[in-house]
Design a protein around this motif. Structure first.
Motif, PDB file in Angstrom:
ATOM      1  N   UNK B 255      47.525  34.802  -5.787  1.00  0.00           N
ATOM      2  CA  UNK B 255      47.727  34.736  -4.333  1.00  0.00           C
ATOM      3  C   UNK B 255      49.182  34.455  -3.984  1.00  0.00           C
ATOM      4  N   UNK B 256      49.779  33.473  -4.714  1.00  0.00           N
ATOM      5  CA  UNK B 256      51.155  33.103  -4.380  1.00  0.00           C
ATOM      6  C   UNK B 256      52.021  33.026  -5.652  1.00  0.00           C
ATOM      7  N   UNK B 257      51.980  31.904  -6.333  1.00  0.00           N
ATOM      8  CA  UNK B 257      52.776  31.773  -7.563  1.00  0.00           C
ATOM      9  C   UNK B 257      52.287  30.574  -8.380  1.00  0.00           C
ATOM     10  N   UNK B 258      52.908  30.344  -9.484  1.00  0.00           N
ATOM     11  CA  UNK B 258      52.491  29.282 -10.401  1.00  0.00           C
ATOM     12  C   UNK B 258      52.616  27.906  -9.738  1.00  0.00           C
ATOM     13  N   UNK B 259      53.684  27.725  -8.986  1.00  0.00           N
ATOM     14  CA  UNK B 259      53.904  26.410  -8.364  1.00  0.00           C
ATOM     15  C   UNK B 259      52.771  26.072  -7.404  1.00  0.00           C
ATOM     16  N   UNK B 260      52.362  27.091  -6.648  1.00  0.00           N
ATOM     17  CA  UNK B 260      51.278  26.875  -5.688  1.00  0.00           C
ATOM     18  C   UNK B 260      49.985  26.533  -6.425  1.00  0.00           C
ATOM     19  N   UNK B 261      49.766  27.220  -7.540  1.00  0.00           N
ATOM     20  CA  UNK B 261      48.568  26.956  -8.348  1.00  0.00           C
ATOM     21  C   UNK B 261      48.608  25.520  -8.879  1.00  0.00           C
ATOM     22  N   UNK B 262      49.782  25.061  -9.232  1.00  0.00           N
ATOM     23  CA  UNK B 262      49.875  23.697  -9.755  1.00  0.00           C
ATOM     24  C   UNK B 262      49.648  22.652  -8.658  1.00  0.00           C
ATOM     25  N   UNK B 263      50.057  23.030  -7.470  1.00  0.00           N
ATOM     26  CA  UNK B 263      49.773  22.148  -6.336  1.00  0.00           C
ATOM     27  C   UNK B 263      48.254  21.982  -6.182  1.00  0.00           C
ATOM     28  N   UNK B 264      47.556  23.079  -6.338  1.00  0.00           N
ATOM     29  CA  UNK B 264      46.086  23.056  -6.296  1.00  0.00           C
ATOM     30  C   UNK B 264      45.538  22.151  -7.400  1.00  0.00           C
ATOM     31  N   UNK B 265      46.076  22.365  -8.610  1.00  0.00           N
ATOM     32  CA  UNK B 265      45.578  21.601  -9.757  1.00  0.00           C
ATOM     33  C   UNK B 265      45.786  20.103  -9.527  1.00  0.00           C
ATOM     34  N   UNK B 266      46.927  19.761  -8.950  1.00  0.00           N
ATOM     35  CA  UNK B 266      47.211  18.339  -8.703  1.00  0.00           C
ATOM     36  C   UNK B 266      46.212  17.766  -7.706  1.00  0.00           C
TER      37      UNK B 266
END
Lengths: 726, 515
Positions: B255-266
């Motif tokens: 959808x966006x990028x790795x950083x955004x995915x990590x925000x989700x994971x956090x």
């Protein structure tokens, strides 16, 4: 017309000794031909549409019989047609759906019955009562009584029905009374067999016409002062003649039974259910022979007092099994016995429920207390057997309810896939959201399906073509303009006069929405005066053929309607705008929106063979269907709530994170375009797409496609988003 | 009444179908096969308006023997008596269960052959969430309520054979052996003397249905009703927090990028810390959060609609032949709201102000964009490439704020009561759709958060109060999902429903009658 009767027309030509296998209503049609009718008419309506439809299609095939067939514009005109038999020795038959059709025909029927007929007259009424009924639940019986007409209710078995149809003309001629035959829905659709006889050509027909008019005879006019004389004749001459005929021809049947101190009197149409009920409680054997005598009334009006007295002689009690209310037969039986001083007790609605259809189960529930009360004569086992049966069925139902937890939701009929009327109600739903609700008087026809969810429109239904008239007093008493919805069928049936003319005469206001789909679709797409003719259909091709047919618009203009819009139903946004304008315009007077869109059943019937032919010739054909992007759909189902098209449904989302089902378009989709129109008009969502598959593509198609594939390969290379191993 | 123990028994069969499925044709085939065998047979139906896709039924009675000359045939009936049926055959699972509900089947006698296919009723389709009746319940009702059951997807079989469902049903009816009809007699009725492609397809459908019924009913009569077919299967659902977290991350990278995915994971990990295994509330929250964080804006929609895989899927789904071009037209109507959503906040509010002043919610009438065309595809790819704009967009900022607010409420709930946490974790299910549907859904979410969850957390002290609060939240969510366009939620929360957009309505009282 929805059905083609090619095969059935063959059945109508069968000769003596040949066996007819087919539907009940067609057996009646065949019996009319065997009776030598000169004319046939009627107004369509389930379950008797087929009688008229097959005759309309068979006219040429049966040309040698010289029968005049008329598709009447309403039941009143059909009943008036029977006037030919007042003065001329011609047999005629008409048909319609009852009770509604009989109500519409009532005026003509009174005026027909008063002078009486010399040629036999039969009115075949489809009794739409009970399960599957689509009309108000009233009895045709009262019309027979009040106008003094014979009423047949035949035992549901085709040889009996055919015999009675033929006897109907004879009793009508013997008594000068018009005769009605009431056929229940399941009997009309009954597939059975009978041995045919030859068709009979009438002495007077379109091939052998009357040389001149009948001589003037004031006694044949239903006009004072002779109406008093006619009334006396009904009682003094006609009823006794009919009763004599019933006895002589043994039209009613008596089944013997050993428990002769008791008896059952049943309407012919209920007799099969009765026998099954008796079998269930051990009061009839496998052959259907009952344990107590049964009088089957194939003629339910008039009753023959001598026959009733004979049957009840020496009996302690009889039970009258009579569907519907009031219980006319039971009351008359009681009166006959009371006047003759008979000690026989009359039971009926004291044991059986008053309203509703008498299914086998309902009859059992009434027979059980009767058997209990007369256990001394019938033996104690019968009532017990019935109770055991109730307990068993009750147990099954309770068990099912427990397993299912919640009741099974209803599945009412709805608009067909691709129906051009559905978009109108999508638009109306959007209008309601925008400017709020207003009074909606609705009508009879396919559009009445909009009274079901998800639309749930309508504040009143007052009968066929009556929506506009039924708002006549609502409009002047309301702050908001009411809306009347009417089909083109209802418009020509009587809405033009009762609604539009009355509104114009009184300078009324309000909005009328006419569904111009070109046919009376709910009854089987019969033709109207405004149906597109063959030339218009040919010009229209795959498009709607009703946009160039302007009889309705011309009529309205001619009558003085000034605010008139015709909108194609699939233009949802335009339809919405037209409705909002009609409600909001300062213009006074009646505002009419003609919602134009040809019945999808008729359109498909026209174009399907065309497409098949094109395909087989290898010509370019575009196959259109709609779809929903599953990844874009969020599963809110707003689209379903706005259309409820059967081909727009839901299914499990393939996206593992979506728990709610997503929208899905089934392969039944005919590509009507409503999904896209709704997505636009309601600003629903970007999930909808239209797919056009080009079969037998041309060179240009192929070149364009090759280029597209190339560009897609360069730029569309992204893979699917979610591919995570489990 | 004579005692005749050898009186032949009439066989009784009920056919359940939906309008337009060819139930009438099936009945005709059966009658003609019966007549051809010399048997007394009659059939009737209640089509009427039910032919317009409503539920419809056909009832057949038949005496399976050739009557001797002069032998009277016992009277036949036109409607089924509850329990007095030898066979019920149905093209739709819910309709089969309806027959059981009405007590039509005798569990000791009646054979039930039902399609597992479902045509969902309007009630089931129209809800905001999942209104479908569980198939397993329907199947249990059939198994408990009939003597023998055969279940298979008749519609699927019909499609495979290129015919309509009535042919498969007739095959199954013949294969059930309730009537001693020969297969040849039935096939003769189906072909009806024709040898065209349509008759051939009908015969293939008949054969498929016949064989399926024979195989499924092979068990001895009276044997426990077995269900050899799996009930309609739900999609593969992820199990456990780790799996959901992985799916969510993959989705957000896409959808966006790795950083955004990590925000989700956090965010997910923070929730998981507040709850013991098996992390029921966190699982539901993580699932909803992944969908919420990948909300569909114009950029996302353009991206999904212009992928090669999409066009390949469409070619498969719509059965396009190898050389047949397929044109895909998308119905798009980007509103002021949607354009503003991808703009930075200042520009977005200017655009929305303009829209309000002009009373415009959309630009134009909407377009049918041929996404399969060169220009259409390139336009979509161009839009899809704007994803760098997204983190600065007004909607992104607003969504993140609401997400944070919900997460902090949820974390409070985790500390208070597990049931309460589960109720609040499920709330994002309300936020769905586009345009006004989305507006309403998000409104419901906000109302429940603001009127129930937050004040409830602030005031409740006792464990019982949390349990009550959870109940009220669940009820509010149920009502909002069941009646998305209704005002039930407002009544429940004691709020006044929004007024319809007012429009001046002119209404003139009726003029005097024309002179």
């Amino acid at each position: 017309m929805e059905l083609s009767f090619e095969k059935e027309i063959g059945l109508l030509k069968l000769g003596a000794g040949q066996v007819f296998h087919g539907e009940g209503i067609l057996a009646v049609t065949k019996a009319l031909l065997q009776s030598g009718v000169s004319y046939i008419g009627g107004y369509q309506g389930s379950p008797v549409s087929n009688l008229l439809d097959v005759m309309v299609q068979a006219q040429h095939a049966l040309d040698e019989l010289g029968i005049h067939v008329e598709a009447c514009t309403n039941e009143s005109s059909a009943a008036a047609m029977l006037g030919a038999s007042i003065m001329y020795p011609v047999r005629g038959a008409v048909t319609w759906k009852s009770i509604v059709g009989t109500n519409v025909a009532a005026d003509a029927l009174s005026n027909l019955s008063s002078p009486g007929v010399i040629g036999g007259v039969l009115i075949v009424v489809g009794e739409d009562y009970g399960e599957g009924a689509s009309v108000i639940q009233e009895r045709t019986h009262s019309f027979a009584m009040k106008s003094t007409m014979v009423l047949l209710d035949p035992r549901p078995d085709l040889p009996t029905v055919v015999r009675l149809t033929q006897k109907a003309f004879e009793i009508s001629e013997a008594s000068n009374m018009p005769c009605m035959m009431s056929l229940r829905i399941r009997l009309c659709h009954l597939r059975g067999s009978f041995v045919a006889s030859d068709n009979r050509a009438a002495a007077v027909s379109t091939r052998h016409r009357l040389a001149g008019p009948a001589s003037f005879n004031y006694e044949k006019l239903s006009h004072p002062p002779v109406t008093f004389l006619q009334e006396r004749r009904k009682v003094e001459e006609r009823l006794p003649a009919a009763r004599r005929f019933i006895l002589e021809q043994a039209l009613n049947e008596v089944l013997p039974g050993e428990a002769s101190r008791l008896g059952l009197i049943v309407q012919g149409g209920l007799s099969a259910n009765l026998i099954r009920a008796l079998q269930t409680m051990g009061l009839a054997d496998a052959q259907g022979d009952p344990a107590l005598p049964v009088l089957i009334l194939n003629v339910v009006y008039p009753l023959v007092p001598e026959q009733i007295k004979d049957f009840c002689a020496g009996k302690e009690a009889v039970l009258v099994l009579e569907e519907g209310q009031p219980e006319y037969i039971e009351q008359e039986v009681a009166t006959i016995l009371h006047r003759s001083g008979s000690p026989c007790q009359v039971h009926g609605k004291d044991f059986l429920k008053l309203p509703g259809e008498y299914s086998t189960e309902t009859l059992l529930r009434g027979l059980e207390p009767f058997a209990q009360h007369y256990a001394a004569q019938l033996g104690a086992a019968a009532a017990g057997q019935a109770r055991a049966w109730f307990g068993q069925v009750q147990g099954w139902r309770q068990q099912a309810a427990q397993v299912l937890v919640q009741p099974i939701p209803a599945r009412p009929p709805t608009f067909c896939v691709g129906c051009p009327e559905r978009p109108v109600f999508s638009a109306l739903k959007l209008v309601r959201e925008q400017i709020g609700a207003t009074h909606i008087s609705t009508d009879i026809g396919c559009h009445a399906f909009a009274t079901f969810p998800p639309f749930s429109f309508g504040n009143s239904i007052l009968g066929y073509g009556m929506s506009m008239a039924s708002a006549a007093a609502v409009a002047p008493l309301s702050q908001r303009r009411p809306l009347a919805i009417m089909g083109d069928g209802g418009f020509w049936h009587n809405g033009l006069l009762s609604g539009v003319a009355s509104n114009l005469l009184n300078g009324g206001d309000g909005v009328l929405l006419i569904m111009k789909n070109g046919y009376t679709s709910a009854t089987g797409t019969q033709e109207l005066i405004s149906s597109p003719d063959d030339m218009l259909k040919q010009v229209a091709g795959a498009r709607s053929a009703t946009d160039t047919e302007t009889t309705i618009e011309d009529t309205l203009k001619g009558m003085g309607v000034r605010w008139l819009r015709t909108v194609h139903t699939y233009r949802v946004a335009q339809m919405k705008a037209a409705l909002v304008e009609a409600f909001a315009t300062p213009a006074q007077g009646l505002k009419v929106i003609v919602a134009e869109g040809e019945c999808q059943l008729e359109r498909q019937r026209r174009i399907r063979p065309q497409i098949a032919a094109s395909l087989s010739r290898g010509e370019r054909v575009v196959r259109t269907r709609f779809g929903v992007d599953e990844q874009v759909c969020s599963g809110d189902h707003a689209c379903v709530r706005l259309s409820a098209c059967p081909s727009l449904t839901i299914r499990e989302a393939r996206d593992p994170l979506k728990v709610d089902p997503v929208a899905w378009v089934t392969p039944d989709c005919v590509g009507c375009g409503l999904c896209g129109e709704n997505a636009h008009a309601a600003t629903l969502c970007p999930s909808f797409f239209k797919v056009e598959v080009i079969q037998h593509p041309g060179l240009a198609d192929r070149l364009r496609d090759a280029l597209r594939r190339l560009v897609l390969r360069w730029f569309g290379g992204r893979s699917e988003p979610v591919q995570v191993p489990a | 009444m004579s005692a005749s123990p050898q009186a032949p028994a009439i066989r009784k069969i009920l056919v359940l179908a939906l309008g337009g499925e060819g139930g009438g044709t099936l009945t005709e085939w059966l009658v003609s096969a019966g007549l051809d065998s010399g048997w007394p047979i009659q059939a009737t139906s209640i089509p009427g308006v039910a032919q317009r896709t409503g539920a419809t039924s056909y009832y057949i009675e038949c005496l399976p023997l050739v009557p001797a000359p002069g032998q009277t045939v016992p009277p036949m009936c036109l409607a089924p008596l509850p329990g007095d049926l030898d066979l019920i055959i149905s093209s739709e699972l819910l309709e089969s269960a309806r027959a059981i509900e009405r007590g039509l089947a005798d569990p000791r006698r009646t054979v039930m052959i039902s399609s597992t296919a479902r045509a969902f009723t309007v009630d089931e389709r129209g809800g905001m969430a999942d209104g479908r009746l569980p198939a397993q319940k329907l199947i249990s009702a059939l198994q408990e309520g009939s003597a023998r059951v055969a279940l298979f997807d008749m519609g699927q079989l019909a499609r495979e054979q290129g015919t309509i469902v009535s042919a498969v049903m007739f095959g199954a009816l013949a294969g059930a052996g309730v009537l001693p009809l020969t297969r040849a007699a039935c096939e003769k009725a189906v072909a009806g003397g024709a040898a065209d492609a349509r008759a051939q397809a009908s015969l293939r459908g008949f054969a498929a249905g016949f064989e399926r019924a024979v195989a499924l009913l092979a068990g001895a009569p009276g044997a426990p009703a077995s269900d050899p077919i799996e009930p309609p299967r739900a999609g593969q659902r992820p199990e456990g927090l780790a799996q959901i977290r992985a799916l969510g991350m993959a989705r957000l990278v896409d959808y966006q990028d790795q950083a955004y995915a990590e925000r989700y994971a956090a965010r997910v990990d923070a929730l998981a810390r507040g709850e013991a295994a098996p992390h029921a509330a966190s699982c539901e929250a993580a699932r909803g959060l992944a969908l919420w964080m990948s909300y569909e804006d114009i950029i996302r929609v353009a991206d999904l609609k212009s992928r090669r895989s999409r066009f390949e899927q469409i070619r498969r789904d719509y059965k396009a032949g190898p050389g047949e071009p397929v044109i895909v037209r998308d119905f798009l109507k980007p509103g002021v709201e949607e354009i503003a959503a991808i703009l930075p906040p200042r520009w977005a509010s200017r655009l929305k102000d303009w829209g309000r002043r002009r009373q415009r919610v959309s630009f134009g009438e909407g377009v049918q964009l041929a996404t399969s065309s060169v220009t259409g595809l390139l336009a979509m790819r161009l839009l899809a490439s704007l994803r760098w704009l997204r983190p600065r967009s007004s909607r992104f900022i607003a969504e993140q704020a609401l997400i944070e607010r919900w997460l902090s409420a949820l974390q409070c709930c985790q500390r208070a009561d597990a049931g309460l946490a589960a109720a609040v974790a499920a709330l994002p299910r309300l936020i769905k759709g586009y345009g006004s549907t989305h507006e309403r859904g998000q409104g419901s979410f906000r109302h429940i958060l603001e009127q129930l969850v937050e004040p409830g957390l602030a005031s409740a002290g006792s464990p019982q109060a949390f349990v009550d609060l959870a109940l009220r939240i669940r009820e509010a969510q149920r009502v909002a999902l069941a009646q998305p366009e209704g005002h039930e939620l407002f009544r429940l929360l004691g709020m006044s429903p929004p007024a319809p957009r007012e429009q001046t309505l002119h209404f003139t009282p009726p003029a005097r009658r024309r002179p």
